[in-house]
Design a protein around this motif. Sequence first.
Motif, PDB file in Angstrom:
ATOM      1  N   PHE A   1       1.201  -1.238  -0.018  1.00 25.87           N
ATOM      2  CA  PHE A   1      -0.496   0.103  -0.039  1.00 25.87           C
ATOM      3  C   PHE A   1       0.187   1.028  -0.004  1.00 25.87           C
ATOM      4  CE2 PHE A   1      -3.158  -2.318   1.837  1.00 25.87           C
ATOM      5  CZ  PHE A   1      -3.663  -3.022   0.957  1.00 25.87           C
ATOM      6  N   ASP A   2       2.239   1.339   0.929  1.00 25.40           N
ATOM      7  CA  ASP A   2       2.617   2.519   0.607  1.00 25.40           C
ATOM      8  C   ASP A   2       4.801   1.442   0.469  1.00 25.40           C
ATOM      9  OD1 ASP A   2       4.361   4.496   1.340  1.00 25.40           O
ATOM     10  OD2 ASP A   2       4.053   4.880   2.549  1.00 25.40           O
ATOM     11  N   LYS A   3       4.668   1.578  -1.079  1.00 25.04           N
ATOM     12  CA  LYS A   3       5.899   1.563  -1.766  1.00 25.04           C
ATOM     13  C   LYS A   3       7.578   1.996  -1.343  1.00 25.04           C
ATOM     14  CE  LYS A   3       3.777  -0.542  -5.752  1.00 25.04           C
ATOM     15  NZ  LYS A   3       3.908  -0.998  -6.999  1.00 25.04           N
ATOM     16  N   ASN A   4       7.144   4.226  -0.839  1.00 25.46           N
ATOM     17  CA  ASN A   4       7.982   4.551  -0.937  1.00 25.46           C
ATOM     18  C   ASN A   4       8.166   4.305   0.887  1.00 25.46           C
ATOM     19  OD1 ASN A   4       7.567   5.997  -2.408  1.00 25.46           O
ATOM     20  ND2 ASN A   4       6.105   7.158  -1.876  1.00 25.46           N
ATOM     21  N   ARG A   5       7.342   3.329   1.827  1.00 30.79           N
ATOM     22  CA  ARG A   5       8.146   3.095   3.234  1.00 30.79           C
ATOM     23  C   ARG A   5       8.951   2.068   3.345  1.00 30.79           C
ATOM     24  NH1 ARG A   5       5.214   4.413   8.582  1.00 30.79           N
ATOM     25  NH2 ARG A   5       5.758   2.662   9.294  1.00 30.79           N
ATOM     26  N   ASP A   6       9.990   1.802   3.905  1.00 37.23           N
ATOM     27  CA  ASP A   6      10.338   0.571   4.253  1.00 37.23           C
ATOM     28  C   ASP A   6      10.317  -0.060   5.422  1.00 37.23           C
ATOM     29  OD1 ASP A   6      12.965  -1.307   4.169  1.00 37.23           O
ATOM     30  OD2 ASP A   6      14.285  -0.265   4.723  1.00 37.23           O
ATOM     31  N   ASP A   7       9.706  -1.099   5.287  1.00 36.48           N
ATOM     32  CA  ASP A   7       9.309  -2.164   6.459  1.00 36.48           C
ATOM     33  C   ASP A   7       9.770  -2.759   6.586  1.00 36.48           C
ATOM     34  OD1 ASP A   7       7.258  -0.768   6.876  1.00 36.48           O
ATOM     35  OD2 ASP A   7       5.827  -0.720   5.825  1.00 36.48           O
ATOM     36  N   THR A   8      11.467  -4.043   6.394  1.00 36.36           N
ATOM     37  CA  THR A   8      11.721  -4.112   6.405  1.00 36.36           C
ATOM     38  C   THR A   8      11.833  -5.027   7.572  1.00 36.36           C
ATOM     39  OG1 THR A   8      12.639  -3.773   3.808  1.00 36.36           O
ATOM     40  CG2 THR A   8      14.319  -5.741   5.154  1.00 36.36           C
TER      41      THR A   8
ATOM     42  N   ASP B   1       0.231  -4.749  10.084  1.00 38.67           N
ATOM     43  CA  ASP B   1       1.472  -4.512  10.830  1.00 38.67           C
ATOM     44  C   ASP B   1       1.283  -5.294  11.897  1.00 38.67           C
ATOM     45  OD1 ASP B   1       3.767  -3.216  12.435  1.00 38.67           O
ATOM     46  OD2 ASP B   1       3.887  -2.297  10.809  1.00 38.67           O
ATOM     47  N   LYS B   2       1.499  -6.109  13.129  1.00 40.25           N
ATOM     48  CA  LYS B   2       1.562  -5.789  14.382  1.00 40.25           C
ATOM     49  C   LYS B   2       1.989  -5.314  15.188  1.00 40.25           C
ATOM     50  CE  LYS B   2       3.472 -10.408  17.477  1.00 40.25           C
ATOM     51  NZ  LYS B   2       4.227 -11.490  17.350  1.00 40.25           N
ATOM     52  N   LYS B   3       3.145  -4.087  14.727  1.00 36.24           N
ATOM     53  CA  LYS B   3       2.944  -3.310  15.859  1.00 36.24           C
ATOM     54  C   LYS B   3       2.043  -2.172  16.165  1.00 36.24           C
ATOM     55  CE  LYS B   3       7.585  -4.177  17.882  1.00 36.24           C
ATOM     56  NZ  LYS B   3       7.397  -4.248  19.497  1.00 36.24           N
ATOM     57  N   THR B   4       2.147  -1.383  14.747  1.00 32.20           N
ATOM     58  CA  THR B   4       0.829  -0.118  14.428  1.00 32.20           C
ATOM     59  C   THR B   4      -0.420  -0.570  14.275  1.00 32.20           C
ATOM     60  OG1 THR B   4       1.859  -0.366  12.181  1.00 32.20           O
ATOM     61  CG2 THR B   4       3.129   1.012  14.048  1.00 32.20           C
ATOM     62  N   GLY B   5      -0.225  -1.829  13.350  1.00 32.77           N
ATOM     63  CA  GLY B   5      -1.703  -2.069  12.489  1.00 32.77           C
ATOM     64  C   GLY B   5      -2.469  -1.395  11.927  1.00 32.77           C
ATOM     65  N   ARG B   6      -1.290  -0.912  10.642  1.00 28.43           N
ATOM     66  CA  ARG B   6      -1.607  -0.010  10.181  1.00 28.43           C
ATOM     67  C   ARG B   6      -1.163  -1.288   8.900  1.00 28.43           C
ATOM     68  NH1 ARG B   6       2.371   0.737   5.679  1.00 28.43           N
ATOM     69  NH2 ARG B   6       4.080   0.092   7.564  1.00 28.43           N
ATOM     70  N   LEU B   7      -1.992  -0.753   8.162  1.00 29.01           N
ATOM     71  CA  LEU B   7      -2.673  -2.311   6.659  1.00 29.01           C
ATOM     72  C   LEU B   7      -1.482  -2.019   5.746  1.00 29.01           C
ATOM     73  CD1 LEU B   7      -6.534  -1.608   6.019  1.00 29.01           C
ATOM     74  CD2 LEU B   7      -5.073  -3.443   7.407  1.00 29.01           C
ATOM     75  N   VAL B   8      -0.411  -3.250   5.608  1.00 25.85           N
ATOM     76  CA  VAL B   8       0.814  -2.804   4.873  1.00 25.85           C
ATOM     77  C   VAL B   8       0.799  -3.433   3.541  1.00 25.85           C
ATOM     78  CG1 VAL B   8       3.000  -3.734   5.151  1.00 25.85           C
ATOM     79  CG2 VAL B   8       2.266  -3.622   6.873  1.00 25.85           C
ATOM     80  N   ALA B   9      -0.187  -4.898   2.834  1.00 28.53           N
ATOM     81  CA  ALA B   9      -0.571  -5.181   1.687  1.00 28.53           C
ATOM     82  C   ALA B   9      -2.115  -5.572   2.148  1.00 28.53           C
ATOM     83  CB  ALA B   9       1.727  -5.843   1.361  1.00 28.53           C
ATOM     84  N   GLY B  10      -2.321  -5.410   0.090  1.00 29.43           N
ATOM     85  CA  GLY B  10      -3.294  -6.473  -0.378  1.00 29.43           C
ATOM     86  C   GLY B  10      -3.117  -7.555  -1.195  1.00 29.43           C
ATOM     87  N   GLU B  11      -3.332  -8.729  -1.561  1.00 34.95           N
ATOM     88  CA  GLU B  11      -3.067 -10.043  -2.591  1.00 34.95           C
ATOM     89  C   GLU B  11      -3.504  -9.590  -3.433  1.00 34.95           C
ATOM     90  OE1 GLU B  11      -2.512 -13.978  -1.041  1.00 34.95           O
ATOM     91  OE2 GLU B  11      -1.175 -13.781   0.240  1.00 34.95           O
ATOM     92  N   TYR B  12      -3.820  -9.973  -4.697  1.00 32.73           N
ATOM     93  CA  TYR B  12      -5.096  -9.186  -5.651  1.00 32.73           C
ATOM     94  C   TYR B  12      -5.379 -10.627  -5.690  1.00 32.73           C
ATOM     95  CZ  TYR B  12      -1.309  -5.868  -7.643  1.00 32.73           C
ATOM     96  OH  TYR B  12      -0.014  -5.581  -7.433  1.00 32.73           O
ATOM     97  N   ARG B  13      -6.711 -10.133  -6.064  1.00 35.01           N
ATOM     98  CA  ARG B  13      -7.915 -11.086  -6.931  1.00 35.01           C
ATOM     99  C   ARG B  13      -8.379 -11.117  -8.240  1.00 35.01           C
ATOM    100  NH1 ARG B  13     -13.584 -10.103  -3.035  1.00 35.01           N
ATOM    101  NH2 ARG B  13     -13.140 -12.477  -3.282  1.00 35.01           N
ATOM    102  N   GLU B  14      -7.919 -11.966  -8.462  1.00 36.29           N
ATOM    103  CA  GLU B  14      -8.238 -12.140  -9.593  1.00 36.29           C
ATOM    104  C   GLU B  14      -9.720 -11.951 -11.254  1.00 36.29           C
ATOM    105  OE1 GLU B  14      -7.306 -16.225 -10.886  1.00 36.29           O
ATOM    106  OE2 GLU B  14      -5.689 -16.640  -9.452  1.00 36.29           O
TER     107      GLU B  14
END
Length: 135
Positions: A90-97, A122-135
């Motif tokens: 959802f946020d490509k500019n953020r480094d969540d490594t 995200d386990k610490k902040t509760g922020r949505l990090v990504a979503g898988e594509y649905r076909e």
Amino acid sequence: MKKKIIWFIGVIVLVAIVIGCAFAIDMHRMKNYDPVIFSSWGKELSAQDAAEIVKNNLGRKTIKTITNLDNPIIEEMLVEEIDQTRARLFDKNRDDTGRTVYRVKFHTFEDGLLGPIVIYVDKKTGRLVAGEYRE
């Protein structure tokens, strides 16, 4: 000498008040799943909290199609393990490594056509990090 002791105690009390206020602000923000200002103070979301966050971010029509709303499939993983050919950050500019996320998977009546709903939280902040594509 007496003035120095009073001044020193006053500074200590002031520092304690500032730290207490910072703690209270962050606890309130974590309860509402908002980003924290200072840190998570060691508190992490439970798997069920992550599922609730995802539910709160889905539309009513989508929720009506979910078959396992009360017991989604939840896995814990690192951000690096997210298959970026199947998921969109959802946020490509953020480094969540190095961050730990929950993979929350809901099955729907449309799984055969579109696939399940999968969101990473995200386990610490509760922020949505990504979503898988649905076909």
